[in-house]
Scaffold this motif. Structure first.
Motif, mmCIF file in Angstrom:
data_model
loop_
_atom_site.group_PDB
_atom_site.id
_atom_site.type_symbol
_atom_site.label_atom_id
_atom_site.label_comp_id
_atom_site.label_asym_id
_atom_site.label_seq_id
_atom_site.Cartn_x
_atom_site.Cartn_y
_atom_site.Cartn_z
ATOM 1 N N UNK A 381 0.838 -1.209 0.000
ATOM 2 C CA UNK A 381 0.000 0.000 0.000
ATOM 3 C C UNK A 381 0.870 1.255 0.000
ATOM 4 N N UNK A 382 1.927 1.225 0.798
ATOM 5 C CA UNK A 382 2.825 2.381 0.852
ATOM 6 C C UNK A 382 3.498 2.602 -0.499
ATOM 7 N N UNK A 383 3.906 1.527 -1.156
ATOM 8 C CA UNK A 383 4.575 1.627 -2.458
ATOM 9 C C UNK A 383 3.645 2.244 -3.501
ATOM 10 N N UNK A 384 2.406 1.781 -3.535
ATOM 11 C CA UNK A 384 1.467 2.315 -4.521
ATOM 12 C C UNK A 384 1.213 3.796 -4.297
ATOM 13 N N UNK A 385 1.154 4.223 -3.043
ATOM 14 C CA UNK A 385 0.915 5.633 -2.736
ATOM 15 C C UNK A 385 2.172 6.472 -2.974
ATOM 16 N N UNK A 391 7.532 10.699 -8.278
ATOM 17 C CA UNK A 391 7.528 11.299 -9.613
ATOM 18 C C UNK A 391 7.436 12.814 -9.530
ATOM 19 N N UNK A 392 6.623 13.315 -8.625
ATOM 20 C CA UNK A 392 6.438 14.757 -8.486
ATOM 21 C C UNK A 392 7.642 15.419 -7.836
ATOM 22 N N UNK A 393 8.210 14.788 -6.807
ATOM 23 C CA UNK A 393 9.285 15.417 -6.044
ATOM 24 C C UNK A 393 10.648 15.274 -6.699
ATOM 25 N N UNK A 394 10.904 14.139 -7.369
ATOM 26 C CA UNK A 394 12.243 13.861 -7.882
ATOM 27 C C UNK A 394 12.258 13.745 -9.393
ATOM 28 N N UNK A 395 11.132 13.395 -9.977
ATOM 29 C CA UNK A 395 11.057 13.317 -11.429
ATOM 30 C C UNK A 395 11.552 12.014 -12.005
ATOM 31 N N UNK A 534 15.161 -1.091 0.332
ATOM 32 C CA UNK A 534 16.127 -1.259 -0.754
ATOM 33 C C UNK A 534 15.455 -1.239 -2.124
ATOM 34 N N UNK A 535 14.140 -1.359 -2.151
ATOM 35 C CA UNK A 535 13.432 -1.300 -3.439
ATOM 36 C C UNK A 535 13.534 0.086 -4.065
ATOM 37 N N UNK A 536 13.865 1.090 -3.248
ATOM 38 C CA UNK A 536 13.978 2.457 -3.771
ATOM 39 C C UNK A 536 15.420 2.775 -4.170
ATOM 40 N N UNK A 537 16.177 1.730 -4.521
ATOM 41 C CA UNK A 537 17.572 1.942 -4.883
ATOM 42 C C UNK A 537 17.705 2.851 -6.107
ATOM 43 N N UNK A 538 16.717 2.802 -7.005
ATOM 44 C CA UNK A 538 16.769 3.666 -8.191
ATOM 45 C C UNK A 538 16.736 5.134 -7.797
ATOM 46 N N UNK A 539 15.877 5.459 -6.837
ATOM 47 C CA UNK A 539 15.778 6.848 -6.381
ATOM 48 C C UNK A 539 17.075 7.263 -5.701
ATOM 49 N N UNK A 540 17.597 6.392 -4.851
ATOM 50 C CA UNK A 540 18.841 6.721 -4.158
ATOM 51 C C UNK A 540 19.985 6.922 -5.150
ATOM 52 N N UNK A 541 20.077 6.021 -6.121
ATOM 53 C CA UNK A 541 21.149 6.144 -7.105
ATOM 54 C C UNK A 541 21.003 7.429 -7.910
ATOM 55 N N UNK A 542 19.762 7.796 -8.213
ATOM 56 C CA UNK A 542 19.525 9.025 -8.977
ATOM 57 C C UNK A 542 20.039 10.238 -8.201
#
Length: 571
Positions: A381-385, A391-395, A534-542
Motif C-alpha cells: 500500500x505504501x509503495x502504490x501511494x 515522480x512529483x518530487x524527484x522526477x 532497498x526497493x527504492x535503490x533507483x531513487x537513491x542512485x539518482x
C-alpha cells in the motif's frame, strides 16, 4: 615572442571562458548572451598589427626580418617592395593580389597568428595609391614604425607623412634608425639628438627612438647557437623590449581583456546560481527521501510495538505445548515401555525436544505468516501511494531492480523462514533436553538394576527346577517377582517425579524464550522493512549520481573563479 605575458593572460582568459561555457552547458545555465564564443574568440584573437613606413630603401624589410629572425621580406639594394604587402598567417604559402597596389602574403609561420605586418613600399614612392592604402592601415595599427636610414634620417617625405598623422596615431609611433652598424656610437648619439629636436618641431612630441641594425639582428638570430652578443650590438634588445611593453600595456587590448573578463565573471555568477539552485533541489530531494525513510521506520516501529500482544499469544502457545508434550512424555515413561527401551536404547529426551520444537515452530510460523502478510500488505500500500510522490518530487519513475510483487513475496518468505529458525534455535538454547536426559539416565540405571535382579533370580529358579532342588525354584521365582514389582513401582514413582519436573522446567523457560524471541522478532521485522527500503535503490542512485556530478562541477567553478581573480589582478 613579443608580449608573452599578454598572450599568456589572453590564453588563460580564453580557456576560462571556454570552461565557463562548457560548465554552463552541463548545469543548464544560459550564458550565450554573456559569452558568445565566436565573437569572443574573434575579438580576443584579433592579431596585433604593425605598420612599417619609411622611404624607399630605408631598411624596412630588413627591420622586419631582424625582428622575426627569418627571411620574411625580400631585401636588395634596389627597391624590392613595389606594393603594400600585408603578411598574415596561412596554412600554406600563397600570395593574393587584392589590388594592383595591395598584396596579401600568407605564410605558415606561428608568430603571424598574433602579429600581422604591413610592409610599405616607401613614403617617397611615386606609385599612385601607395600612400592612400598605407593610410587605411594606420587608424587600426597597434604600432607604427617609421624607419629612417642612418645615412639620411632627415628625408622630407617621411617627416611630411609623420606630421600629417592624426593626433590619436602619434602615441602609437616609434622611430627606427636603421643601419646603425655603419656609424660610430658618437655619431649615433648626435643623430638621436637631432631626431628628438626635429620631432618636437614637427609633431610637438618625441616618440621612442631606436638605433638598430637589422642585418646584425638577422645574423644573431640565425646563428647556431644564438648569438646574444651580436644581438646586443644590433640594438634590437631595447626595441624588442619596447614592443613587448606596448603589446602588454596596450590600453585597447587590456580594455578588451577586461571587458571579456567582466563578461566571464557575470557568466560565472549565472553558473553559480544554477549550481546553487541544483544543490537546493538535491537537498530538497534528499530531505524528501529522508522523509520516506522515516515513514518506513514508523511502519516498522508500528509492527514492533505490537509484539507484546503477539508474544502473549506465543506464551500461551508455549504453555499449551508444554502441557501436551508432558502428557506424551508421561505415556512414554510407562513401566513396560521404559523396560523395553532398556534393550533398544532410550532416545526419549531427543524425541521430546524434537516434538516440542516442531509443535512450537509450527505455532510461531503461523503467527509469523500472519504478520508477514500484514507487513507485505502495508509495504504494498505504501509503495502504490509513493509512486506519484516520487515522480512529483524527484522526477523519476519509482522502480526497483526487480518487480515489487516479487520483492514483497520474497520478504514474506524470508520473514517466516527466519522466525522458524529462531524458534528452533531458541528451544535448543534453553537446554531443557539436558536436564531431562540426566533424570532419564538415573531412572534407567535403577530400572536396569531391578530388571537384572529379576532376570537373574528367574534364571536361578529355573536352573534349580531343572535339577529338581526342592523349594528353591519357588523361593527364587518369588524373589524375582518381588524385584519385578519393585521395578514397576520405581518406574511409576520416577515417572511421577520426572514428568512434572520436565513440565515445570519448560514453563520456567517460557519467559526466557519469549524474551529472546522478542529480540529476534524485532530483528526480523527490521530486516523485512530494510529489504523493502532497498526497493527504492533507483531513487537513491539518482540522487547520489546527481550529487556526485555536482561536486566536480562545484570544484571546477571554484577553479574558474580563482583563475578569473588571478587574471583580474594581472590586468
Amino acid at each position: 615572442m613579443f608580449g608573452e605575458r599578454y598572450f599568456a593572460t589572453r590564453e588563460r582568459l580564453t580557456d576560462v571562458m571556454r570552461g565557463i561555457a562548457a560548465l554552463a552547458n552541463e548545469v543548464g545555465a544560459d550564458v550565450q548572451d554573456k559569452l558568445p564564443l565566436q565573437e569572443m574568440e574573434k575579438g580576443l584573437g584579433n592579431p596585433f598589427l604593425f605598420v612599417v613606413c619609411g622611404e624607399v630603401n630605408a631598411g624596412k624589410s630588413t627591420l622586419i626580418n631582424g625582428l622575426f629572425g627569418r627571411h620574411l621580406c625580400r631585401t636588395n639594394i634596389l627597391p624590392e617592395t613595389h606594393r603594400v604587402t600585408w603578411y598574415r598567417h596561412g596554412d600554406t604559402t600563397r600570395d593574393v593580389e587584392v589590388t594592383p597596389v595591395l598584396e596579401e602574403r600568407y605564410r605558415p609561420i606561428d608568430f603571424l597568428r598574433d602579429f600581422h605586418l604591413v610592409d610599405t613600399p616607401g613614403t617617397n614612392s611615386i606609385v599612385k595609391g601607395h600612400q592612400q592604402i598605407t593610410e587605411r592601415f594606420l587608424p587600426v595599427a597597434d604600432l607604427i614604425l617609421f624607419v629612417f636610414p642612418v645615412t639620411n634620417p632627415w628625408g622630407a617625405a617621411t617627416w611630411d607623412f609623420v606630421s600629417k598623422l592624426p593626433e590619436g596615431a602619434i602615441d602609437r609611433v616609434a622611430f627606427i634608425i636603421q643601419q646603425s652598424d655603419q656609424r660610430e656610437q658618437t655619431d649615433i648619439e648626435v643623430i638621436l639628438g637631432h631626431m628628438r629636436d626635429l620631432s618636437m618641431k614637427r609633431i610637438g612630441h618625441v616618440p621612442e627612438i631606436f638605433a638598430v641594425s637589422g642585418k646584425l639582428a638577422c645574423e644573431a638570430k640565425r646563428t647556431s647557437p644564438f648569438s646574444s652578443k651580436l644581438l646586443a650590438q644590433s640594438g634590437y634588445a631595447e626595441l624588442e623590449d619596447f614592443i613587448s611593453r606596448r603589446v602588454c600595456q596596450s590600453r585597447e587590448r587590456r580594455s578588451l581583456l577586461e571587458t571579456w573578463r567582466s563578461q566571464a565573471s557575470s557568466a560565472l555568477r549565472i553558473v553559480e546560481d544554477s549550481i546553487e539552485k541544483r544543490t537546493q533541489v538535491l537537498d530538497g530531494q534528499d530531505r524528501f527521501l529522508n522523509q520516506i525513510e522515516s515513514e518506513i521506520d514508523s511502519m516498522r516501529e508500528h509492527f514492533v510495538n505490537r509484539l507484546s500482544r503477539h508474544l502473549g499469544g506465543v506464551a500461551e502457545v508455549f504453555q499449551t505445548e508444554a502441557a501436551w508434550v508432558s502428557k506424551i512424555l508421561w505415556s512414554k515413561l510407562g513401566a513396560v515401555r521404559s523396560i523395553g527401551r532398556l534393550f533398544t536404547g532410550d532416545k526419549t529426551g531427543q524425541a521430546m525436544e524434537s516434538l516440542f520444537i516442531e509443535r512450537l515452530q509450527a505455532a510461531i510460523a503461523a503467527v509469523a505468516e500472519a504478520d508477514g502478510t500484514e507487513v507485505v500488505q502495508a509495504c504494498g500500500n505504501h509503495w502504490n501511494e509513493l509512486a506519484d510522490r516520487v515522480k512529483e518530487a524527484i522526477g523519476v519513475e519509482l522502480a526497483g531492480p526487480e518487480p515489487i510483487e516479487e520483492r514483497l513475496t520474497l520478504i514474506r518468505q524470508r520473514f517466516s523462514n527466519r522466525l522458524g529458525r529462531i524458534a528452533r534455535n531458541g528451544i535448543g538454547n534453553l537446554k531443557v533436553r539436558n536436564q531431562l536426559e540426566k533424570s532419564l539416565r538415573k531412572r534407567n540405571i535403577a530400572l536396569k538394576s531391578f530388571t537384572f535382579m529379576t532376570l537373574a533370580l528367574l534364571t536361578a529358579g529355573a536352573t534349580c527346577g531343572a535339577f529338581a532342588i526342592p523349594w528353591a525354584p519357588w523361593i527364587l521365582c518369588g524373589l524375582s517377582l518381588l524385584f519385578a514389582a519393585a521395578g514397576v513401582v520405581a518406574a511409576w514413582m520416577t515417572r511421577s517425579q520426572i514428568v512434572p519436573a520436565f513440565r515445570d522446567r519448560l514453563l520456567d523457560t517460557c519467559d526466557a524464550f519469549a524474551g529472546n524471541l522478542r529480540l529476534d522478532y524485532e530483528d526480523a521485522i527490521r530486516a523485512a522493512f530494510q529489504n523493502y527500503g532497498e526497493a527504492m535503490v533507483t531513487v537513491r542512485k539518482h540522487i547520489v549520481g546527481r550529487k556526485l556530478a555536482t561536486e566536480p562541477q562545484l570544484r571546477r567553478w571554484q577553479e574558474l573563479f580563482l583563475t578569473l581573480k588571478a587574471i583580474e589582478q594581472d590586468l
